[in-house]
Design an enzyme around this catalytic site. Sequence first.
Site, PDB file in Angstrom:
ATOM      1  N   GLY A  10      18.790   9.332  -2.125  1.00 24.58           N
ATOM      2  CA  GLY A  10      17.391   9.705  -1.868  1.00 24.58           C
ATOM      3  C   GLY A  10      16.872   9.108  -0.563  1.00 24.58           C
ATOM      4  O   GLY A  10      17.628   8.489   0.210  1.00 24.58           O
ATOM      5  N   ASP A  31      24.004   9.062  -8.125  1.00 20.59           N
ATOM      6  CA  ASP A  31      22.849   9.945  -7.903  1.00 20.59           C
ATOM      7  C   ASP A  31      23.158  11.289  -8.547  1.00 20.59           C
ATOM      8  O   ASP A  31      24.277  11.791  -8.421  1.00 20.59           O
ATOM      9  CB  ASP A  31      22.635  10.106  -6.377  1.00 20.59           C
ATOM     10  CG  ASP A  31      21.242  10.603  -6.031  1.00 20.59           C
ATOM     11  OD1 ASP A  31      20.872  11.680  -6.527  1.00 20.59           O
ATOM     12  OD2 ASP A  31      20.540   9.927  -5.270  1.00 20.59           O
ATOM     13  N   ASN A  35      17.054  15.580  -6.540  1.00 22.09           N
ATOM     14  CA  ASN A  35      16.109  15.660  -5.429  1.00 22.09           C
ATOM     15  C   ASN A  35      16.755  15.248  -4.116  1.00 22.09           C
ATOM     16  O   ASN A  35      16.069  14.827  -3.190  1.00 22.09           O
ATOM     17  CB  ASN A  35      14.915  14.723  -5.678  1.00 22.09           C
ATOM     18  CG  ASN A  35      13.978  15.266  -6.726  1.00 22.09           C
ATOM     19  OD1 ASN A  35      13.937  16.477  -6.951  1.00 22.09           O
ATOM     20  ND2 ASN A  35      13.246  14.393  -7.377  1.00 22.09           N
ATOM     21  N   SER A 124       5.726   0.524  -7.046  1.00 19.41           N
ATOM     22  CA  SER A 124       4.803   1.179  -6.109  1.00 19.41           C
ATOM     23  C   SER A 124       3.429   0.526  -6.156  1.00 19.41           C
ATOM     24  O   SER A 124       3.002   0.014  -7.205  1.00 19.41           O
ATOM     25  CB  SER A 124       4.684   2.650  -6.536  1.00 19.41           C
ATOM     26  OG  SER A 124       3.586   3.250  -5.918  1.00 19.41           O
ATOM     27  N   TYR A 149       3.039   9.372 -13.436  1.00 16.93           N
ATOM     28  CA  TYR A 149       3.969   8.703 -12.503  1.00 16.93           C
ATOM     29  C   TYR A 149       3.592   7.222 -12.368  1.00 16.93           C
ATOM     30  O   TYR A 149       4.439   6.326 -12.487  1.00 16.93           O
ATOM     31  CB  TYR A 149       3.936   9.395 -11.138  1.00 16.93           C
ATOM     32  CG  TYR A 149       4.452   8.534 -10.016  1.00 16.93           C
ATOM     33  CD1 TYR A 149       5.817   8.291  -9.879  1.00 16.93           C
ATOM     34  CD2 TYR A 149       3.574   7.917  -9.102  1.00 16.93           C
ATOM     35  CE1 TYR A 149       6.293   7.471  -8.854  1.00 16.93           C
ATOM     36  CE2 TYR A 149       4.043   7.103  -8.090  1.00 16.93           C
ATOM     37  CZ  TYR A 149       5.388   6.881  -7.967  1.00 16.93           C
ATOM     38  OH  TYR A 149       5.863   6.060  -6.964  1.00 16.93           O
ATOM     39  N   LYS A 153       5.605   3.509 -13.559  1.00 12.54           N
ATOM     40  CA  LYS A 153       5.915   2.329 -12.735  1.00 12.54           C
ATOM     41  C   LYS A 153       5.372   1.066 -13.407  1.00 12.54           C
ATOM     42  O   LYS A 153       6.021   0.026 -13.409  1.00 12.54           O
ATOM     43  CB  LYS A 153       5.336   2.488 -11.318  1.00 12.54           C
ATOM     44  CG  LYS A 153       6.053   3.544 -10.495  1.00 12.54           C
ATOM     45  CD  LYS A 153       7.523   3.180 -10.257  1.00 12.54           C
ATOM     46  CE  LYS A 153       8.323   4.266  -9.606  1.00 12.54           C
ATOM     47  NZ  LYS A 153       9.770   4.032  -9.587  1.00 12.54           N
ATOM     48  N   ASN A 179       3.122   2.965   1.527  1.00 13.65           N
ATOM     49  CA  ASN A 179       3.480   4.373   1.807  1.00 13.65           C
ATOM     50  C   ASN A 179       4.693   4.468   2.731  1.00 13.65           C
ATOM     51  O   ASN A 179       4.527   4.349   3.959  1.00 13.65           O
ATOM     52  CB  ASN A 179       2.288   5.101   2.416  1.00 13.65           C
ATOM     53  CG  ASN A 179       1.213   5.410   1.389  1.00 13.65           C
ATOM     54  OD1 ASN A 179       0.733   4.503   0.707  1.00 13.65           O
ATOM     55  ND2 ASN A 179       0.842   6.661   1.261  1.00 13.65           N
ATOM     56  N   LEU A 200       1.579  13.133   3.148  1.00 19.88           N
ATOM     57  CA  LEU A 200       0.965  13.429   4.457  1.00 19.88           C
ATOM     58  C   LEU A 200       1.974  13.673   5.583  1.00 19.88           C
ATOM     59  O   LEU A 200       1.886  14.696   6.281  1.00 19.88           O
ATOM     60  CB  LEU A 200       0.027  12.265   4.839  1.00 19.88           C
ATOM     61  CG  LEU A 200      -0.665  12.383   6.196  1.00 19.88           C
ATOM     62  CD1 LEU A 200      -1.604  13.571   6.225  1.00 19.88           C
ATOM     63  CD2 LEU A 200      -1.422  11.094   6.512  1.00 19.88           C
ATOM     64  N   ARG A 231      -4.365   4.008   4.245  1.00 21.13           N
ATOM     65  CA  ARG A 231      -3.121   3.614   3.576  1.00 21.13           C
ATOM     66  C   ARG A 231      -2.355   2.649   4.462  1.00 21.13           C
ATOM     67  O   ARG A 231      -2.632   2.526   5.656  1.00 21.13           O
ATOM     68  CB  ARG A 231      -2.220   4.850   3.340  1.00 21.13           C
ATOM     69  CG  ARG A 231      -2.792   5.901   2.403  1.00 21.13           C
ATOM     70  CD  ARG A 231      -2.739   5.414   0.967  1.00 21.13           C
ATOM     71  NE  ARG A 231      -3.256   6.401   0.039  1.00 21.13           N
ATOM     72  CZ  ARG A 231      -4.544   6.587  -0.244  1.00 21.13           C
ATOM     73  NH1 ARG A 231      -5.459   5.847   0.351  1.00 21.13           N
ATOM     74  NH2 ARG A 231      -4.915   7.485  -1.123  1.00 21.13           N
ATOM     75  N   ARG A 293      -9.016  15.068  -2.384  1.00 19.26           N
ATOM     76  CA  ARG A 293      -7.981  15.392  -3.365  1.00 19.26           C
ATOM     77  C   ARG A 293      -8.213  14.515  -4.597  1.00 19.26           C
ATOM     78  O   ARG A 293      -8.420  13.294  -4.457  1.00 19.26           O
ATOM     79  CB  ARG A 293      -6.599  15.101  -2.758  1.00 19.26           C
ATOM     80  CG  ARG A 293      -5.442  15.372  -3.674  1.00 19.26           C
ATOM     81  CD  ARG A 293      -4.102  15.271  -2.946  1.00 19.26           C
ATOM     82  NE  ARG A 293      -3.756  13.903  -2.577  1.00 19.26           N
ATOM     83  CZ  ARG A 293      -2.604  13.553  -2.003  1.00 19.26           C
ATOM     84  NH1 ARG A 293      -1.695  14.480  -1.701  1.00 19.26           N
ATOM     85  NH2 ARG A 293      -2.344  12.289  -1.690  1.00 19.26           N
ATOM     86  N   GLY A 295      -7.954  12.093  -7.498  1.00 22.03           N
ATOM     87  CA  GLY A 295      -7.071  10.946  -7.753  1.00 22.03           C
ATOM     88  C   GLY A 295      -6.775  10.097  -6.538  1.00 22.03           C
ATOM     89  O   GLY A 295      -6.121   9.058  -6.658  1.00 22.03           O
TER      90      GLY A 295
HETATM   91  C1  UD1 Z   1       0.803   8.070  -3.557  1.00 19.86           C
HETATM   92  C2  UD1 Z   1       0.966   6.684  -4.100  1.00 19.86           C
HETATM   93  C3  UD1 Z   1       2.298   6.107  -3.722  1.00 19.86           C
HETATM   94  C4  UD1 Z   1       3.410   7.044  -4.142  1.00 19.86           C
HETATM   95  C5  UD1 Z   1       3.182   8.392  -3.515  1.00 19.86           C
HETATM   96  C6  UD1 Z   1       4.242   9.353  -4.017  1.00 19.86           C
HETATM   97  C7  UD1 Z   1      -1.136   5.459  -4.271  1.00 19.86           C
HETATM   98  C8  UD1 Z   1      -2.116   4.575  -3.566  1.00 19.86           C
HETATM   99  N1  UD1 Z   1      -0.077   5.800  -3.539  1.00 19.86           N
HETATM  100  O1  UD1 Z   1       0.687   7.970  -2.181  1.00 19.86           O
HETATM  101  O2  UD1 Z   1       2.482   4.880  -4.362  1.00 19.86           O
HETATM  102  O3  UD1 Z   1       4.646   6.533  -3.737  1.00 19.86           O
HETATM  103  O4  UD1 Z   1       1.898   8.887  -3.885  1.00 19.86           O
HETATM  104  O5  UD1 Z   1       3.996  10.644  -3.653  1.00 19.86           O
HETATM  105  O6  UD1 Z   1      -1.292   5.807  -5.393  1.00 19.86           O
HETATM  106  N2  UD1 Z   1      -3.333  13.661   2.760  1.00 19.86           N
HETATM  107  C9  UD1 Z   1      -4.032  14.664   3.421  1.00 19.86           C
HETATM  108  N3  UD1 Z   1      -3.468  15.906   3.476  1.00 19.86           N
HETATM  109  C10 UD1 Z   1      -2.241  16.194   2.947  1.00 19.86           C
HETATM  110  C11 UD1 Z   1      -1.520  15.148   2.281  1.00 19.86           C
HETATM  111  C12 UD1 Z   1      -2.106  13.892   2.195  1.00 19.86           C
HETATM  112  O7  UD1 Z   1      -5.128  14.445   3.911  1.00 19.86           O
HETATM  113  O8  UD1 Z   1      -1.799  17.346   3.005  1.00 19.86           O
HETATM  114  C13 UD1 Z   1      -3.918  12.314   2.689  1.00 19.86           C
HETATM  115  C14 UD1 Z   1      -4.200  11.853   1.272  1.00 19.86           C
HETATM  116  O9  UD1 Z   1      -5.450  12.266   0.856  1.00 19.86           O
HETATM  117  C15 UD1 Z   1      -4.073  10.330   1.448  1.00 19.86           C
HETATM  118  C16 UD1 Z   1      -3.047  10.154   2.571  1.00 19.86           C
HETATM  119  O10 UD1 Z   1      -2.977  11.405   3.228  1.00 19.86           O
HETATM  120  O11 UD1 Z   1      -5.283   9.825   1.905  1.00 19.86           O
HETATM  121  C17 UD1 Z   1      -1.667   9.792   2.064  1.00 19.86           C
HETATM  122  O12 UD1 Z   1      -1.301  10.704   1.044  1.00 19.86           O
HETATM  123  P1  UD1 Z   1       0.183  10.784   0.473  1.00 19.86           P
HETATM  124  O13 UD1 Z   1       1.165  10.814   1.603  1.00 19.86           O
HETATM  125  O14 UD1 Z   1       0.238  11.901  -0.503  1.00 19.86           O
HETATM  126  O15 UD1 Z   1       0.408   9.402  -0.248  1.00 19.86           O
HETATM  127  P2  UD1 Z   1      -0.473   8.666  -1.378  1.00 19.86           P
HETATM  128  O16 UD1 Z   1      -1.208   9.638  -2.194  1.00 19.86           O
HETATM  129  O17 UD1 Z   1      -1.225   7.581  -0.701  1.00 19.86           O
END
Ligand code: UD1
Length: 345
Positions: A10, A31, A35, A124, A149, A153, A179, A200, A231, A293, A295
């Site tokens: 992974g 593995d 994924n 996490s 999820y 953890k 992250n 993201l 983050r 979003r 949560g």
């Molecule tokens: C979350 C968990 C992390 C986990 C991960 C797995 C928390 C704090 N973190 O990360 O432990 O390993 O999920 O998937 O619970 N964003 C946008 N647009 C997008 C995608 C994301 O604006 O299309 C923003 C989100 O709103 C967030 C940031 O980018 O503010 C990071 O998002 P993401 O990469 O999904 O990670 P987390 O949600 O922080």
Amino acid sequence: MKILLTGGAGFIGSHTAVALIENGFEPIIVDDFRNSEPFVIENIEKIVGKKITSYASNIGNKKEVKEILQKENPIGVIHFAADKAVNESVVNPMKYYQNNVLNLINFLEIIDSIKIESFVFSSSCTVYGVPDKTPVKETASIKPAFSPYGYTKQVGERILNDFFKSLPSSSLTLLRYFNPIGAHPSGLIGELPIGVPSNLVPYITQTAIGKRKKLTVFGKDYDTPDGTCIRDYIHVVDLANAHVSALEKGLKSKDSIKTLNVGTGKGASVLDVITAFEKVSKQELNYGFGPRRAGDVPKIYSDNTLIKNELDWDAKFSLEDCLEHSWNWEKNLLKFKYKSEKKQD
Ligand code: UD1
């Protein structure tokens, strides 16, 4: 010294396999490739210049995993094998309880009969939920999990704590990742998102390369300096090195249980990430703002004092390095045909 890596093909597992070899260990990868992709193993071999041992097996398959353990006799285990998509866990919670909890229990039942001196678990920062204050320390209270999820953890940490308390000659390190982003500087390994990415950085790189039309920034009215969520983005190679340091410390200090944050100690907003990406990729990103979003935690980043002191570890890569490597990886991915790509919309 052999180290069993569950989920070693992974994103974080593959980088840790490289880091282990660079530090004189021999990774044994188990593995089931649910994924991940077999070409990842070949690319790890290209980076390190030698063959590595891997088994296509699910960690919950007691018979197969027991045979592997008896044959290989590893001294340590790094346990990555788990599902990790927050949204999917809400839709399909039983998949998460099955793979992340039941398979962990099955695995521990097997290793009970084998002497493992150092065990490192992939946890996490999600265990903190919405923290009362940032930077968040390991002693912060654990809030009710936002998603199945996150709950797996929390439960995984608890199960391992209880299990290792009764194993006096073994050590346990729970690593709470913030992250993870970036990719190996060689461009040969990185993240392989399945379908439409929910994270993201893969969404940014897929938009820049034209696989997605536009990035939506979720929310611009958070109580943060630029209104977007904050983050702690950590380079996957720094994270991989933290695993090696944790494993080594565990081998030296038997009978210890440690919980450590792995982050840079610095917060970056969604707009900071976009700006850094535009700088390293020398192109404008097509993005716009959308609603929050569900949560999402407004702001979370680590207090990493403990891991710095305990493991003499620190993050070496900057946010720009992370995005440059993620971007190289995205461009290189055009060369690899991989099955998860077919699941895209
Ligand atoms: C979350 C968990 C992390 C986990 C991960 C797995 C928390 C704090 N973190 O990360 O432990 O390993 O999920 O998937 O619970 N964003 C946008 N647009 C997008 C995608 C994301 O604006 O299309 C923003 C989100 O709103 C967030 C940031 O980018 O503010 C990071 O998002 P993401 O990469 O999904 O990670 P987390 O949600 O922080």
